[in-house]
Motif scaffolding. Structure first.
Motif, PDB file in Angstrom:
ATOM      1  N   GLY A   1       0.660  -1.273   0.033  1.00  0.00           N
ATOM      2  CA  GLY A   1      -0.135  -0.059  -0.032  1.00  0.00           C
ATOM      3  C   GLY A   1       0.820   1.231  -0.051  1.00  0.00           C
ATOM      4  N   LEU A   2       2.053   1.268   0.223  1.00  0.00           N
ATOM      5  CA  LEU A   2       2.814   2.533   0.322  1.00  0.00           C
ATOM      6  C   LEU A   2       2.969   3.412  -0.935  1.00  0.00           C
ATOM      7  N   MET A   3       3.042   2.703  -1.940  1.00  0.00           N
ATOM      8  CA  MET A   3       3.700   3.383  -3.231  1.00  0.00           C
ATOM      9  C   MET A   3       2.194   3.838  -3.922  1.00  0.00           C
ATOM     10  N   GLY A   4       0.979   3.133  -3.586  1.00  0.00           N
ATOM     11  CA  GLY A   4      -0.208   3.571  -3.953  1.00  0.00           C
ATOM     12  C   GLY A   4      -0.633   4.811  -3.091  1.00  0.00           C
ATOM     13  N   ALA A   5      -0.451   4.920  -1.761  1.00  0.00           N
ATOM     14  CA  ALA A   5      -0.596   5.831  -0.869  1.00  0.00           C
ATOM     15  C   ALA A   5       0.204   7.054  -1.439  1.00  0.00           C
ATOM     16  N   ILE A   6       1.407   6.908  -1.540  1.00  0.00           N
ATOM     17  CA  ILE A   6       2.258   8.298  -2.161  1.00  0.00           C
ATOM     18  C   ILE A   6       1.578   8.714  -3.304  1.00  0.00           C
ATOM     19  N   VAL A   7       1.636   7.877  -4.600  1.00  0.00           N
ATOM     20  CA  VAL A   7       1.002   8.382  -5.862  1.00  0.00           C
ATOM     21  C   VAL A   7      -0.317   8.991  -5.462  1.00  0.00           C
TER      22      VAL A   7
END
Length: 134
Positions: free
Chosen positions: A88-94
């Motif tokens: 979930g980290l990259m999706g949240a950042i984007v």
């Protein structure tokens, strides 16, 4: 080009790499495309040498992969790797970056803004406005 193994990628390195708005811009652009993109495909408000630095930081943090295609370097997100390592980290950042208002470019981030000054170098007395004072 060296890429860290997935087990070598740390959340600290990823978050440090993504702390810079230019690098987040690169990540967002890569997230919108399934194909790898050449460094020249990015419209970044920095000098070529500075953009090269940003791509290197992202690669060394494990966020992107880079490979040569002739004389071009192609970049791609390590989407599946990042999802496996930090779900979930990259999706949240984007998603957060896409919702954020357009970032204002810092006054010292343009081409040549730091010409002649090494990272971490102290300003001379004249640069601090203390000419002639000791």
């Amino acid at each position: 080009m060296a890429h860290p193994r997935l087990d070598e990628v740390s959340v600290d390195a990823v978050l440090a790499a993504l702390a810079d708005p230019i690098r987040r811009r690169i990540v967002v652009q890569l997230s919108r495309s399934e194909a790898a993109q050449a460094c020249g495909a990015f419209d970044l408000p920095v000098a070529k040498s500075t953009s090269t630095h940003h791509f290197r930081v992202l690669r060394e943090a494990g966020v992107i992969t880079q490979h040569y295609d002739g004389n071009r370097i192609l970049n791609a997100l390590r989407t599946a790797d990042m999802e496996d390592r930090f779900p979930g980290l990259m999706g949240a950042i984007v998603a957060a970056e896409q919702r954020a208002p357009a970032a204002v470019e810092p006054p010292c981030s343009g081409p040549g803004a730091h010409a002649g000054r090494r990272s971490g170098a102290l300003a001379s007395p004249g640069e601090r406005g203390e000419a002639g004072q000791r």
